[in-house]
Design an enzyme around this catalytic site. Structure first.
Site, PDB file in Angstrom:
ATOM      1  N   HIS A 264       0.946  -1.133   0.104  1.00 17.60           N
ATOM      2  CA  HIS A 264      -0.084  -0.082  -0.027  1.00 17.60           C
ATOM      3  C   HIS A 264       0.902   1.258  -0.086  1.00 17.60           C
ATOM      4  O   HIS A 264       1.827   1.140   0.685  1.00 17.60           O
ATOM      5  CB  HIS A 264      -0.941   0.128   1.137  1.00 17.60           C
ATOM      6  CG  HIS A 264      -2.240   0.981   0.996  1.00 17.60           C
ATOM      7  ND1 HIS A 264      -2.037   2.229   1.072  1.00 17.60           N
ATOM      8  CD2 HIS A 264      -3.305   0.641   0.549  1.00 17.60           C
ATOM      9  CE1 HIS A 264      -3.161   2.848   0.881  1.00 17.60           C
ATOM     10  NE2 HIS A 264      -4.049   1.889   0.818  1.00 17.60           N
ATOM     11  N   ASP A 315      -8.069  -5.436   0.028  1.00 16.69           N
ATOM     12  CA  ASP A 315      -8.610  -6.406  -0.949  1.00 16.69           C
ATOM     13  C   ASP A 315      -8.237  -7.884  -0.961  1.00 16.69           C
ATOM     14  O   ASP A 315      -8.949  -8.406  -1.511  1.00 16.69           O
ATOM     15  CB  ASP A 315      -7.796  -5.768  -2.236  1.00 16.69           C
ATOM     16  CG  ASP A 315      -8.526  -4.365  -2.562  1.00 16.69           C
ATOM     17  OD1 ASP A 315      -9.632  -4.232  -2.573  1.00 16.69           O
ATOM     18  OD2 ASP A 315      -7.816  -3.648  -3.421  1.00 16.69           O
TER      19      ASP A 315
END
Ligand code: ACO
Length: 379
Positions: A264, A315
């Site tokens: 991320h 996700d």
């Protein structure tokens, strides 16, 4: 603009502050996420998506009566206009759902009486409508692409359970309704991510909310952003069994490939949304009576952390949860969009309320002073 005003280029705009916002705060060093002052841990533990949607859009948690009014408004707009169903039914059955979603939102925008009104009040009305409509668009859009009839929305179920009811055309399992509610909350808002920034850029031209959302859906689709939940599930399917998980990851990394659902830009020590959802991968797996995807995830997480020092993002667990709930893979990123509509809308409203055109610059690195040759001299 003088030389001293020019901020040096940062690849990927990493670390560049591109605006000021009161919608959410990512406190990466503490692995915290705050929506409008409230910690995501509290919202995930106690709230219904409708409360969170109200919070994100209006700036504070609703009172009971404000929530009732908001819910009634959402209920009123759950069903899509018949013209939109005609558009969806005319799409080729091979169409992808994210594309259909863009068509759907653009169609709603074309039909929207308040389309050209970017006032705070009109934007809030449009955002509420879109929050209700997007869930129906995803669920019934997918049904239509599958050659099925759309399911009329329920008048009694909450937003998340109604979504499952429409998608599957039957009364949803109560626990799955709660899990869907949770993923809707976790996907609702996340600062200046690529799709939200896209929405703000579009809104900053004074284009309308529906145009900004249509663009945001396009930005979300890519595998480096929202598309990662679908890509992560494809990866897990390629792994197939827990005993292959470690060798598969090592093989991919050996080929310099990315493991989707990991890493991320903001969080370097873990994504709190993934931590919250991880427990639910286990719970949903236990309920399904099959621990395979939980075990595959467990091994993949350990190997990616060991090899690359990368943590899973939201996700990764979301993909396994949706798969075990029986949701078709092409619906995962659209679900993300149906939740993120609240965050996108809040940012569009913030942009319109205090607007200045978003227009960065680029450093030119092409040739200069080339001699122009007429076309018949160019070979
Ligand atoms: N698997 C393997 N390697 C990775 C991964 C990954 N998932 N993520 C980053 N890396 C590596 C890159 O290959 C790169 O290595 P290099 O320096 O040897 O070339 C290094 O880490 C830095 O990568 P960047 O893309 O510059 O890092 P950034 O912080 O910009 O990337 C991103 C963030 C795009 C999310 C990245 O981690 C990624 O591609 N992840 C996979 C896709 C994904 O899961 N996206 C969803 C994000 S969350 C969301 O949108 C809801």
């Amino acid at each position: 603009m003088t030389e001293k005003d020019i901020v040096p280029y940062r690849p990927g705009l990493e670390g560049v502050t591109a605006g000021i916002s009161s919608v959410s705060d990512i406190v990466a060093e503490e692995n915290r996420l705050i929506y409008r002052g409230y910690d995501i841990l509290d919202l995930a533990a106690h709230a219904e998506f409708e409360e969170v949607a109200y919070l994100v859009l209006h700036g504070d948690l609703p009172t009971r009566s404000q929530l009732e009014t908001f819910k009634a408004e959402l209920l009123k707009h759950r069903e899509l206009p018949s013209e939109l169903y005609s558009v969806l039914k005319n799409l080729p059955k091979s169409s992808n759902l994210m594309g259909a979603l863009q068509v759907g939102v653009a169609t709603l925008g074309a039909m929207e009486p308040l389309a050209n009104d970017n006032s705070h009040e009109a934007n809030l009305q449009k955002a509420t409508k879109l929050t209700a409509q997007m869930a129906t668009l995803v669920a019934n859009g997918w049904r239509i692409l599958q050659g099925k009839e759309p399911t009329p929305p329920s008048n009694s179920l909450n937003h998340a359970s109604n979504f499952l009811h429409m998608l599957f055309g039957k009364e949803p399992d109560e626990f799955y309704g709660k899990v869907m509610n949770l993923t809707f909350i976790l996907y609702a808002e996340h600062g200046y991510n690529a799709s939200t920034f896209t929405a703000r850029v579009i809104a900053s031209t004074l284009a309308d909310m529906h145009s900004a959302v249509t663009g945001a859906i396009g930005a979300l689709k890519g595998a480096l952003h929202g598309g990662a939940n679908e890509a992560a599930m494809e990866a897990m399917l390629a792994v197939g069994t827990p005993d292959r998980a470690e060798s598969w990851v090592l093989e991919q990394l050996g080929q310099k490939k990315r493991i989707m659902g990991f890493g991320h830009r903001e969080y370097k020590t873990g994504d709190i949304r993934a931590t919250i959802l991880r427990n639910y991968v286990q719970k949903v797996a236990e309920r399904a009576g099959d621990m395979k995807w939980f075990e595959i995830q467990d091994i993949m997480q350990k190997v990616v952390l060991r090899e690359k020092n990368l943590h899973p993002n939201v996700d990764f667990p979301a993909a396994a949860i949706y798969y075990m709930m029986g949701i078709d893979i092409p619906v995962y990123t659209p679900i993300f969009a149906a939740a993120r509509i609240t965050g996108w809308s809040a940012h569009i409203i913030e942009q319109h309320d205090n607007n200045r055109l978003l227009r960065p610059r680029s450093d030119y690195n092409g040739p200069r002073d080339l001699a122009f040759k007429p076309i018949d001299q160019r070979g």
